[in-house]
Design an enzyme around this catalytic site. Structure first.
Site, mmCIF file in Angstrom:
data_model
loop_
_atom_site.group_PDB
_atom_site.id
_atom_site.type_symbol
_atom_site.label_atom_id
_atom_site.label_comp_id
_atom_site.label_asym_id
_atom_site.label_seq_id
_atom_site.Cartn_x
_atom_site.Cartn_y
_atom_site.Cartn_z
ATOM 1 N N ASP A 32 -11.544 2.043 16.989
ATOM 2 C CA ASP A 32 -10.206 2.524 16.629
ATOM 3 C C ASP A 32 -9.888 3.884 17.234
ATOM 4 O OD1 ASP A 32 -11.932 4.085 15.148
ATOM 5 O OD2 ASP A 32 -11.046 3.625 13.199
ATOM 6 N N CYS B 243 -31.667 19.386 28.875
ATOM 7 C CA CYS B 243 -30.724 18.309 29.189
ATOM 8 C C CYS B 243 -31.322 17.292 30.154
ATOM 9 C CB CYS B 243 -29.438 18.889 29.770
ATOM 10 S SG CYS B 243 -28.536 19.950 28.620
#
Length: 219
Positions: free
Chosen positions: A139, A45
């Site tokens: 959206d 990470c």
């Protein structure tokens, strides 16, 4: 465990390294990439967050906001950021959620609803399902989800390529073939009849099979 494509991305309020945010308001009319990490100070990470910081201008060009997540608290994110800058050459230049109550991880079905307790006592293996890359449209619908194991670093070039396809196909009634890249030929969507396609593409199309109708990428 992942929410389906087409589902509304759950809204939430959370503390981040850039202050408190309400997720849908933060997205606004943009696209967003929500990417999660099982634990701060983990090696794979660390490389990913540095790589994404360097690539942020590419996401900016596409109107895509970046939001990271780890169940560790925000103050640990800030300390981790120093390591990321030192080892990767760039520190996170986007907000990182401190999901210490596991709320966001549960909403996005990355952790079981029963998860509780102090996040600092959890190991990366406890959170290994918190390794998602989720693309969300203006959206607020989920457009793409990629789930990675802890041992495989993410390919952000592939995520950018996929976003190019998602944005193109949201605007035009086309689909993109395997390994497609920006500027290459595309396929007329199956929802477009031949008669309708003739009005959209008066110059015609290449069709190695009737159901494979190839045209230049629309502008």
């Amino acid at each position: 465990m992942a929410l389906p494509i087409g589902a509304t991305a759950p809204d939430f309020e959370a503390q981040t390294t850039e202050g408190k945010i309400k997720f849908h308001d933060w997205i606004g009319n943009s696209w967003a990439l929500l990417f999660s990490h099982p634990k701060d100070f983990t090696p794979v990470c660390t490389t990913e967050l540095g790589a994404l910081a360097k690539l942020k201008p590419e996401f900016d060009k596409r109107g895509v906001k970046l939001m990271g997540l780890s169940v560790d608290p925000v103050d640990r994110h800030s300390k981790w950021s120093e390591d990321i800058k030192e080892t990767q050459g760039a520190a996170p230049n986007y907000p990182m959620i401190g999901d210490t109550d596991y709320n966001v991880s549960k909403l996005y079905e990355m952790l079981p609803a029963s998860t509780s307790g102090d996040p600092l006592t959890r190991t990366p293996a406890d959170n290994q399902t918190v390794r998602n890359a989720i693309v969300i449209g203006p959206d607020k619908k989920i457009k793409l989800t990629i789930v990675y194991p802890m041992t495989t670093g993410r390919n952000f070039q592939e995520i950018l390529r996929a976003i190019d396809s998602l944005q193109l196909t949201a605007k035009h009634r086309v689909a993109t073939p395997a390994d497609w890249k920006q500027g290459e030929d595309v396929i007329i969507a199956g929802s477009v009849s031949d008669d309708e396609a003739k009005t959209i593409y008066p110059a015609g199309w290449k069709a190695p099979k009737p159901y494979i109708r190839i045209v230049p990428q629309p502008k």
